[in-house]
Design a protein around this motif. Structure first.
Motif, PDB file in Angstrom:
ATOM      1  N   ALA A 166       1.914   4.432  11.410  1.00  0.00           N
ATOM      2  CA  ALA A 166       3.307   4.264  11.838  1.00  0.00           C
ATOM      3  C   ALA A 166       3.941   3.042  11.189  1.00  0.00           C
ATOM      4  CB  ALA A 166       3.384   4.144  13.360  1.00  0.00           C
ATOM      5  N   LEU A 167       3.158   2.006  10.959  1.00  0.00           N
ATOM      6  CA  LEU A 167       3.691   0.743  10.467  1.00  0.00           C
ATOM      7  C   LEU A 167       3.635   0.608   8.945  1.00  0.00           C
ATOM      8  CD1 LEU A 167       2.270  -1.665  13.192  1.00  0.00           C
ATOM      9  CD2 LEU A 167       4.595  -0.765  12.988  1.00  0.00           C
ATOM     10  N   VAL A 168       2.960   1.524   8.270  1.00  0.00           N
ATOM     11  CA  VAL A 168       2.930   1.473   6.806  1.00  0.00           C
ATOM     12  C   VAL A 168       4.319   1.768   6.264  1.00  0.00           C
ATOM     13  CG1 VAL A 168       2.095   2.659   4.742  1.00  0.00           C
ATOM     14  CG2 VAL A 168       0.512   2.092   6.563  1.00  0.00           C
ATOM     15  N   PRO A 169       4.867   0.895   5.412  1.00  0.00           N
ATOM     16  CA  PRO A 169       6.194   1.167   4.828  1.00  0.00           C
ATOM     17  C   PRO A 169       6.171   2.500   4.097  1.00  0.00           C
ATOM     18  CG  PRO A 169       5.520  -1.091   4.391  1.00  0.00           C
ATOM     19  CD  PRO A 169       4.322  -0.393   4.962  1.00  0.00           C
ATOM     20  N   SER A 170       7.160   3.328   4.344  1.00  0.00           N
ATOM     21  CA  SER A 170       7.166   4.665   3.761  1.00  0.00           C
ATOM     22  C   SER A 170       8.280   4.828   2.737  1.00  0.00           C
ATOM     23  CB  SER A 170       7.298   5.712   4.865  1.00  0.00           C
ATOM     24  OG  SER A 170       7.346   7.001   4.334  1.00  0.00           O
ATOM     25  N   MET A 172       0.842  -1.200   0.000  1.00  0.00           N
ATOM     26  CA  MET A 172       0.000   0.000   0.000  1.00  0.00           C
ATOM     27  C   MET A 172       0.872   1.243   0.000  1.00  0.00           C
ATOM     28  SD  MET A 172      -2.814   1.229   2.844  1.00  0.00           S
ATOM     29  CE  MET A 172      -3.909  -0.154   2.509  1.00  0.00           C
ATOM     30  N   SER A 173       0.568   2.204  -0.866  1.00  0.00           N
ATOM     31  CA  SER A 173       1.342   3.435  -0.932  1.00  0.00           C
ATOM     32  C   SER A 173       1.025   4.318   0.268  1.00  0.00           C
ATOM     33  CB  SER A 173       1.023   4.197  -2.214  1.00  0.00           C
ATOM     34  OG  SER A 173      -0.300   4.710  -2.178  1.00  0.00           O
ATOM     35  N   VAL A 174       1.903   5.283   0.529  1.00  0.00           N
ATOM     36  CA  VAL A 174       1.703   6.191   1.651  1.00  0.00           C
ATOM     37  C   VAL A 174       0.428   7.010   1.450  1.00  0.00           C
ATOM     38  CG1 VAL A 174       2.666   8.152   2.886  1.00  0.00           C
ATOM     39  CG2 VAL A 174       4.168   6.311   2.146  1.00  0.00           C
ATOM     40  N   VAL A 175       0.222   7.508   0.241  1.00  0.00           N
ATOM     41  CA  VAL A 175      -0.962   8.321  -0.041  1.00  0.00           C
ATOM     42  C   VAL A 175      -2.240   7.514   0.188  1.00  0.00           C
ATOM     43  CG1 VAL A 175      -2.233   9.568  -1.820  1.00  0.00           C
ATOM     44  CG2 VAL A 175       0.259   9.805  -1.661  1.00  0.00           C
ATOM     45  N   SER A 176      -2.256   6.278  -0.286  1.00  0.00           N
ATOM     46  CA  SER A 176      -3.429   5.414  -0.093  1.00  0.00           C
ATOM     47  C   SER A 176      -3.690   5.181   1.391  1.00  0.00           C
ATOM     48  CB  SER A 176      -3.225   4.077  -0.806  1.00  0.00           C
ATOM     49  OG  SER A 176      -3.105   4.260  -2.196  1.00  0.00           O
ATOM     50  N   ALA A 177      -2.624   4.977   2.155  1.00  0.00           N
ATOM     51  CA  ALA A 177      -2.776   4.742   3.599  1.00  0.00           C
ATOM     52  C   ALA A 177      -3.350   5.971   4.294  1.00  0.00           C
ATOM     53  CB  ALA A 177      -1.419   4.373   4.206  1.00  0.00           C
ATOM     54  N   ILE A 178      -2.906   7.155   3.894  1.00  0.00           N
ATOM     55  CA  ILE A 178      -3.400   8.389   4.511  1.00  0.00           C
ATOM     56  C   ILE A 178      -4.879   8.600   4.180  1.00  0.00           C
ATOM     57  CG2 ILE A 178      -3.203  10.902   4.448  1.00  0.00           C
ATOM     58  CD1 ILE A 178      -0.176  10.535   4.122  1.00  0.00           C
ATOM     59  N   VAL A 179      -5.251   8.365   2.925  1.00  0.00           N
ATOM     60  CA  VAL A 179      -6.659   8.497   2.526  1.00  0.00           C
ATOM     61  C   VAL A 179      -7.527   7.497   3.282  1.00  0.00           C
ATOM     62  CG1 VAL A 179      -8.297   8.238   0.624  1.00  0.00           C
ATOM     63  CG2 VAL A 179      -6.126   9.430   0.253  1.00  0.00           C
ATOM     64  N   LEU A 180      -7.050   6.259   3.388  1.00  0.00           N
ATOM     65  CA  LEU A 180      -7.788   5.232   4.117  1.00  0.00           C
ATOM     66  C   LEU A 180      -7.953   5.624   5.581  1.00  0.00           C
ATOM     67  CD1 LEU A 180      -9.103   2.442   4.254  1.00  0.00           C
ATOM     68  CD2 LEU A 180      -6.821   1.456   4.600  1.00  0.00           C
ATOM     69  N   ALA A 181      -6.908   6.194   6.168  1.00  0.00           N
ATOM     70  CA  ALA A 181      -6.970   6.616   7.568  1.00  0.00           C
ATOM     71  C   ALA A 181      -8.021   7.699   7.759  1.00  0.00           C
ATOM     72  CB  ALA A 181      -5.608   7.118   8.024  1.00  0.00           C
ATOM     73  N   ALA A 182      -8.067   8.667   6.835  1.00  0.00           N
ATOM     74  CA  ALA A 182      -9.037   9.757   6.940  1.00  0.00           C
ATOM     75  C   ALA A 182     -10.465   9.232   6.841  1.00  0.00           C
ATOM     76  CB  ALA A 182      -8.773  10.790   5.844  1.00  0.00           C
ATOM     77  N   VAL A 183     -10.704   8.344   5.887  1.00  0.00           N
ATOM     78  CA  VAL A 183     -12.040   7.770   5.717  1.00  0.00           C
ATOM     79  C   VAL A 183     -12.434   6.949   6.944  1.00  0.00           C
ATOM     80  CG1 VAL A 183     -13.412   6.140   4.365  1.00  0.00           C
ATOM     81  CG2 VAL A 183     -11.889   7.756   3.204  1.00  0.00           C
ATOM     82  N   ALA A 184     -11.481   6.162   7.456  1.00  0.00           N
ATOM     83  CA  ALA A 184     -11.763   5.317   8.621  1.00  0.00           C
ATOM     84  C   ALA A 184     -12.118   6.152   9.842  1.00  0.00           C
ATOM     85  CB  ALA A 184     -10.566   4.423   8.916  1.00  0.00           C
ATOM     86  N   LEU A 185     -11.441   7.268  10.028  1.00  0.00           N
ATOM     87  CA  LEU A 185     -11.727   8.117  11.184  1.00  0.00           C
ATOM     88  C   LEU A 185     -13.108   8.776  11.059  1.00  0.00           C
ATOM     89  CD1 LEU A 185      -8.207   9.707  11.714  1.00  0.00           C
ATOM     90  CD2 LEU A 185      -9.423   8.224  13.315  1.00  0.00           C
ATOM     91  N   CYS A 186     -13.457   9.224   9.858  1.00  0.00           N
ATOM     92  CA  CYS A 186     -14.789   9.802   9.653  1.00  0.00           C
ATOM     93  C   CYS A 186     -15.872   8.756   9.929  1.00  0.00           C
ATOM     94  CB  CYS A 186     -14.930  10.328   8.227  1.00  0.00           C
ATOM     95  SG  CYS A 186     -13.968  11.827   7.904  1.00  0.00           S
ATOM     96  N   ALA A 187     -15.660   7.539   9.435  1.00  0.00           N
ATOM     97  CA  ALA A 187     -16.632   6.462   9.646  1.00  0.00           C
ATOM     98  C   ALA A 187     -16.720   6.093  11.122  1.00  0.00           C
ATOM     99  CB  ALA A 187     -16.235   5.238   8.820  1.00  0.00           C
ATOM    100  N   THR A 188     -15.588   6.059  11.805  1.00  0.00           N
ATOM    101  CA  THR A 188     -15.573   5.699  13.223  1.00  0.00           C
ATOM    102  C   THR A 188     -16.340   6.712  14.061  1.00  0.00           C
ATOM    103  OG1 THR A 188     -13.437   4.586  12.997  1.00  0.00           O
ATOM    104  CG2 THR A 188     -14.094   5.253  15.214  1.00  0.00           C
TER     105      THR A 188
END
Length: 274
Positions: free
Chosen positions: A50-54, A1-17
């Motif tokens: 933190a654990l997503v390869p960068s 997973m790319s860094v950008v994809s991980a950041i977008v996923l994180a934002a969506v997950a937080l909104c959903a949570t």
């Protein structure tokens, strides 16, 4: 997973949570669940980032260290708030006051208010990510300074929580203001130590021996938490509630003890009936 994809996923997950937190709060009538869910979300999403390869040069030990700090912090705080919410049938007074002010539109306004909390959670998770991905061949002095700050913060906040619970559990203290232990040095020692914990990521990131511009992104953590706790959703609404419920006792407490920064108590000057 790319860094950008991980950041977008994180934002969506937080909104959903936080949408789920809104649903839980409205269904149960206990807004305390909001803060518990928020705490878990920040820690889990922060650890994920933190654990997503960068980039090449990431230190695996550093990434796992930061992820562990974030997870343990969120677990302790989330479990504490959840336990407090389960044990008290009343709504959180801060949210209760907001609902009263919002009136008939309280449900919809709470939803968007919690989406703002999702945005703040995203900034905090990004500061965790910035600390985790500093380029360093091994753990260094900054890492251990960060761990030391984190341990003081976690220990101090846990102690403050225990002291407050013990005070409230004593029937002789019913209607009184807790001013024992750490609560005699600060009116909100739990908030102070919560803020202090976010300085740990700054020490880890900016303490890197090599140039790391993204390390300064970790400053968002303590700056944001200070603003929220001292000026927005922490001290102001809680102290307004305490003044309504404790009156003169709390005004005297305000005169004697600092609001946020721990310090030596001062002499109170408030008189009964003023």
């Amino acid at each position: 997973m790319s860094v950008v994809s991980a950041i977008v996923l994180a934002a969506v997950a937080l909104c959903a949570t936080m949408a789920v937190a809104w649903l839980v709060a409205t269904r149960t009538g206990r807004s305390g669940w909001v803060d518990a869910i928020w705490s878990f979300a920040v820690g889990i999403i922060g650890a994920f980032l933190a654990l997503v390869p960068s980039v090449e040069g990431d230190n695996d030990h550093g990434r796992w260290l930061v992820a562990l700090l974030a997870l343990v912090w969120s677990l302790r705080l989330g479990v504490h708030i959840a336990g407090r919410t389960i044990g008290d049938s009343r709504d959180d007074p801060r949210y209760g006051q907001l609902k009263q002010e919002w009136g008939a539109s309280s449900s919809s306004r709470l939803f968007w208010f919690l989406q703002i909390q999702a945005a703040s959670a995203f900034l905090l998770a990004m500061s965790i990510m910035a600390a985790a991905h500093k380029p360093a061949p091994a753990l260094g002095l900054g890492d251990w300074v960060g761990v030391a700050l984190w341990m003081v913060a976690i220990g101090g906040e846990a102690l403050a929580d225990r002291q407050l619970k013990a005070f409230r559990d004593d029937s002789a203290n019913k209607g009184k203001v807790c001013d024992v232990g750490l609560w005699g040095l600060s009116r909100h020692p739990n908030y102070f130590f919560e803020w202090l914990g976010w300085t740990a990521y700054v020490a880890i990131a900016i303490g890197s021996p090599s140039a790391y511009p993204w390390g300064f992104a970790t400053l968002a953590g303590p700056i944001l938490m200070y603003w929220l706790l001292v000026h927005v959703s922490g001290i102001p609404p809680l102290e307004a509630h305490m003044l309504r419920s404790r009156g003169v006792q709390f005004r005297r407490y305000q005169e004697r003890v600092n609001a946020f920064w721990p310090g030596v108590p001062m002499a109170a000057t408030t008189r009964e009936g003023t």
